[in-house]
Design a protein around this motif. Structure first.
Motif, PDB file in Angstrom:
ATOM      1  N   MET A   1       0.837  -1.196   0.000  1.00 21.90           N
ATOM      2  CA  MET A   1       0.000   0.000   0.000  1.00 21.90           C
ATOM      3  C   MET A   1       0.878   1.255   0.000  1.00 21.90           C
ATOM      4  SD  MET A   1      -2.880  -1.043   2.778  1.00 21.90           S
ATOM      5  CE  MET A   1      -3.782  -2.575   2.638  1.00 21.90           C
ATOM      6  N   HIS A   2       0.416   2.378  -0.520  1.00 21.97           N
ATOM      7  CA  HIS A   2       1.181   3.607  -0.512  1.00 21.97           C
ATOM      8  C   HIS A   2       0.228   4.770  -0.345  1.00 21.97           C
ATOM      9  CE1 HIS A   2       0.104   2.746  -4.719  1.00 21.97           C
ATOM     10  NE2 HIS A   2       0.017   4.052  -4.864  1.00 21.97           N
ATOM     11  N   GLY A   3       0.748   5.859   0.195  1.00 21.55           N
ATOM     12  CA  GLY A   3      -0.094   6.990   0.483  1.00 21.55           C
ATOM     13  C   GLY A   3      -0.300   7.881  -0.712  1.00 21.55           C
ATOM     14  N   LYS A   4      -1.437   8.485  -0.767  1.00 20.85           N
ATOM     15  CA  LYS A   4      -1.748   9.435  -1.835  1.00 20.85           C
ATOM     16  C   LYS A   4      -2.865  10.333  -1.350  1.00 20.85           C
ATOM     17  CE  LYS A   4      -3.077   9.763  -6.684  1.00 20.85           C
ATOM     18  NZ  LYS A   4      -3.459   9.050  -7.907  1.00 20.85           N
ATOM     19  N   GLU A   5      -2.505  11.620  -1.181  1.00 14.60           N
ATOM     20  CA  GLU A   5      -3.484  12.606  -0.742  1.00 14.60           C
ATOM     21  C   GLU A   5      -4.189  12.147   0.523  1.00 14.60           C
ATOM     22  OE1 GLU A   5      -6.094  13.324  -3.991  1.00 14.60           O
ATOM     23  OE2 GLU A   5      -4.547  14.151  -5.288  1.00 14.60           O
ATOM     24  N   ASN A   6      -3.347  11.698   1.517  1.00 15.34           N
ATOM     25  CA  ASN A   6      -3.862  11.292   2.833  1.00 15.34           C
ATOM     26  C   ASN A   6      -4.830  10.121   2.772  1.00 15.34           C
ATOM     27  OD1 ASN A   6      -2.400  13.356   4.106  1.00 15.34           O
ATOM     28  ND2 ASN A   6      -4.066  14.837   3.701  1.00 15.34           N
ATOM     29  N   LEU A   7      -4.871   9.373   1.650  1.00 22.37           N
ATOM     30  CA  LEU A   7      -5.718   8.195   1.537  1.00 22.37           C
ATOM     31  C   LEU A   7      -4.839   6.976   1.350  1.00 22.37           C
ATOM     32  CD1 LEU A   7      -8.536   9.473  -0.842  1.00 22.37           C
ATOM     33  CD2 LEU A   7      -8.689   9.123   1.630  1.00 22.37           C
ATOM     34  N   THR A   8      -5.307   5.854   1.794  1.00 25.63           N
ATOM     35  CA  THR A   8      -4.577   4.607   1.626  1.00 25.63           C
ATOM     36  C   THR A   8      -5.156   3.859   0.439  1.00 25.63           C
ATOM     37  OG1 THR A   8      -4.183   4.476   3.995  1.00 25.63           O
ATOM     38  CG2 THR A   8      -3.893   2.453   2.724  1.00 25.63           C
ATOM     39  N   ILE A   9      -4.330   3.669  -0.587  1.00 22.66           N
ATOM     40  CA  ILE A   9      -4.787   2.962  -1.772  1.00 22.66           C
ATOM     41  C   ILE A   9      -4.738   1.472  -1.501  1.00 22.66           C
ATOM     42  CG2 ILE A   9      -4.452   2.613  -4.234  1.00 22.66           C
ATOM     43  CD1 ILE A   9      -5.250   5.461  -3.401  1.00 22.66           C
ATOM     44  N   VAL A  10      -5.840   0.804  -1.742  1.00 23.10           N
ATOM     45  CA  VAL A  10      -5.961  -0.617  -1.414  1.00 23.10           C
ATOM     46  C   VAL A  10      -5.285  -1.473  -2.477  1.00 23.10           C
ATOM     47  CG1 VAL A  10      -7.595  -2.517  -1.083  1.00 23.10           C
ATOM     48  CG2 VAL A  10      -8.084  -0.267  -0.110  1.00 23.10           C
ATOM     49  N   THR A  11      -4.369  -2.333  -2.050  1.00 27.03           N
ATOM     50  CA  THR A  11      -3.738  -3.296  -2.954  1.00 27.03           C
ATOM     51  C   THR A  11      -4.117  -4.725  -2.604  1.00 27.03           C
ATOM     52  OG1 THR A  11      -1.751  -3.377  -1.572  1.00 27.03           O
ATOM     53  CG2 THR A  11      -1.781  -1.779  -3.385  1.00 27.03           C
ATOM     54  N   GLU A  12      -4.801  -4.904  -1.502  1.00 23.06           N
ATOM     55  CA  GLU A  12      -5.318  -6.221  -1.131  1.00 23.06           C
ATOM     56  C   GLU A  12      -6.600  -6.039  -0.340  1.00 23.06           C
ATOM     57  OE1 GLU A  12      -2.879  -7.027   3.035  1.00 23.06           O
ATOM     58  OE2 GLU A  12      -2.362  -8.190   1.238  1.00 23.06           O
ATOM     59  N   PHE A  13      -7.392  -7.077  -0.287  1.00 21.91           N
ATOM     60  CA  PHE A  13      -8.671  -7.032   0.426  1.00 21.91           C
ATOM     61  C   PHE A  13      -8.692  -8.108   1.506  1.00 21.91           C
ATOM     62  CE2 PHE A  13      -9.588  -5.313  -3.797  1.00 21.91           C
ATOM     63  CZ  PHE A  13     -10.267  -4.138  -3.480  1.00 21.91           C
ATOM     64  N   ILE A  14      -9.566  -7.883   2.467  1.00 22.16           N
ATOM     65  CA  ILE A  14      -9.797  -8.861   3.535  1.00 22.16           C
ATOM     66  C   ILE A  14     -11.239  -9.346   3.415  1.00 22.16           C
ATOM     67  CG2 ILE A  14      -9.913  -9.252   6.023  1.00 22.16           C
ATOM     68  CD1 ILE A  14      -7.807  -7.056   6.355  1.00 22.16           C
ATOM     69  N   ILE A  15     -11.407 -10.627   3.119  1.00 22.10           N
ATOM     70  CA  ILE A  15     -12.746 -11.214   3.012  1.00 22.10           C
ATOM     71  C   ILE A  15     -13.184 -11.663   4.401  1.00 22.10           C
ATOM     72  CG2 ILE A  15     -14.127 -13.022   1.943  1.00 22.10           C
ATOM     73  CD1 ILE A  15     -12.194 -13.037  -0.391  1.00 22.10           C
ATOM     74  N   LEU A  16     -14.209 -11.039   4.926  1.00 22.24           N
ATOM     75  CA  LEU A  16     -14.628 -11.304   6.301  1.00 22.24           C
ATOM     76  C   LEU A  16     -15.344 -12.636   6.456  1.00 22.24           C
ATOM     77  CD1 LEU A  16     -15.868  -7.751   7.399  1.00 22.24           C
ATOM     78  CD2 LEU A  16     -13.621  -8.803   7.750  1.00 22.24           C
ATOM     79  N   GLY A  17     -16.002 -13.103   5.416  1.00 20.90           N
ATOM     80  CA  GLY A  17     -16.754 -14.362   5.538  1.00 20.90           C
ATOM     81  C   GLY A  17     -18.047 -14.145   6.294  1.00 20.90           C
ATOM     82  N   PHE A  18     -18.172 -14.818   7.448  1.00 21.40           N
ATOM     83  CA  PHE A  18     -19.378 -14.700   8.283  1.00 21.40           C
ATOM     84  C   PHE A  18     -18.984 -14.276   9.694  1.00 21.40           C
ATOM     85  CE2 PHE A  18     -20.491 -17.621   4.898  1.00 21.40           C
ATOM     86  CZ  PHE A  18     -21.742 -17.182   4.506  1.00 21.40           C
ATOM     87  N   PRO A  19     -18.563 -13.002   9.870  1.00 17.24           N
ATOM     88  CA  PRO A  19     -18.156 -12.540  11.213  1.00 17.24           C
ATOM     89  C   PRO A  19     -19.327 -12.445  12.182  1.00 17.24           C
ATOM     90  CG  PRO A  19     -18.257 -10.692   9.695  1.00 17.24           C
ATOM     91  CD  PRO A  19     -18.480 -11.932   8.871  1.00 17.24           C
TER      92      PRO A  19
END
Length: 332
Positions: A1-19
């Motif tokens: 991930m890298h910063g850009k204009e104080n936002l975090t650009i997503v390079t991966e996701f987290i699949i929560l499933g059934f929390p």
């Protein structure tokens, strides 16, 4: 991930499933493992029967074989990752892996949608024009329709992914779903999703809606033709050839429409997950049962296959006998 204009650009996701059910992760793993195994066993059995029994080498069973392939493909894209999440807690998936998973899911879902329409047309010709069935539903037409639905599925998947790749995903990278579902990804976008939502409704208007209309028009003609049959046995036989397919159509179209053609603002992720479990788990699991339990030809083919397997197992030196290996599935 890298910063850009104080936002975090997503390079991966987290699949929560059934929390929502933290205490049920192991029971859910067992449930979905059983569902996946039943899907594989049931649909592979259907495919094997179509290939081994010459009596099932007809257009209806050719399309049913394709439906089984699509069911295996759609569930194999999503359920193995969910099982891995339950078992190892590895919820991370790269952005590329996530888009690839969604692409193959859209391809298989689109193909199933169109395939059910093709199967409805096949049943219409069989019931309403039985004397011309062999001429109309010839091998060339069946192959052309099958090739067309696979090509259309690939193009639909590419169109959706092309739009998704134009979006920016920033901030939260948690997908509140059990796979990279389109509706869940749209909620994570920090850019306007209006173009993709327009594409969804355009696809629904010009692709899904004609499929639904043509399917139900086919069944209006089928039912009216069946009702004009005077003898009970003929009416029962005609209806039995269509009832299985009609059951699958109602289940599949109903859940897909409720999941994807509602406005995004009114969509609940919990409801979307419930619909996804239905069309991506239970319907593919029940498809082989629906088609086999109501179909005498499939039951006869299955009985014959089981009898031949038992006969082969009863022979001495089964695994070393060339005669057994070459003649078990030979047509009697």
């Amino acid at each position: 991930m890298h910063g850009k204009e104080n936002l975090t650009i997503v390079t991966e996701f987290i699949i929560l499933g059934f929390p929502e059910f933290p205490e049920l992760q192991i029971p859910l793993f067992i449930l979905f493992l059983l569902i996946y195994l039943i899907i594989l066993m049931g649909n592979l059995t259907i495919i094997a029967l179509m290939c081994l029994d010459p009596r099932l080498h007809t257009p209806m069973y050719f399309f049913l074989c394709n439906l089984s392939l699509v069911n295996i493909a759609s569930t194999s894209v999503t359920l193995p990752k969910l099982l891995d999440i339950f078992l190892t807690k590895r919820q991370r998936i790269s952005a590329g892996g996530c888009f690839a998973q969604l692409y193959f899911f859209i391809v298989s879902a689109s193909e199933e949608y169109i395939l059910l329409t093709v199967m409805a047309y096949d049943r219409y010709v069989a019931v309403c024009h039985p004397l011309h069935y062999a001429v109309i539903m010839n091998q060339r037409l069946c192959l052309l329709m099958t090739a067309a639905l696979w090509i259309l599925g690939i193009l639909f998947g590419a169109a959706y992914i092309a739009f998704l790749l134009c979006f920016s995903y920033c901030g939260s990278n948690e997908i509140n779903h059990f796979f990279c579902d389109l509706s869940a990804l749209l909620k994570l976008s920090c850019t306007s999703t209006f173009p993709l939502e327009c594409l969804i409704y355009i696809m629904g208007t010009f692709v899904a809606l004609p499929c639904i209309i043509s399917t139900f028009v086919s069944y209006i003609y089928i039912i009216s033709t069946i009702l004009r049959i005077h003898y009970t046995e003929g009416r029962r036989k005609a209806f039995s050839t269509c009832s299985s397919h009609l059951t699958v159509i109602i289940l599949y179209y109903g859940t897909m429409l409720c999941s994807y053609l509602r406005p995004t603002s009114t969509q609940s992720l919990t409801q979307n997950k419930l619909f996804a479990v239905l069309y991506n788990g239970f319907i593919p699991m029940f498809n082989p049962m629906i088609y086999s339990l109501k179909n005498q030809e499939v039951k006869k083919a299955l009985s014959k296959l089981v009898a031949q397997i038992i006969l082969c197992r009863d022979r001495k030196n089964f695994f070393s006998s060339c005669d057994c290996k070459t003649s078990c599935f030979r047509k009697k």
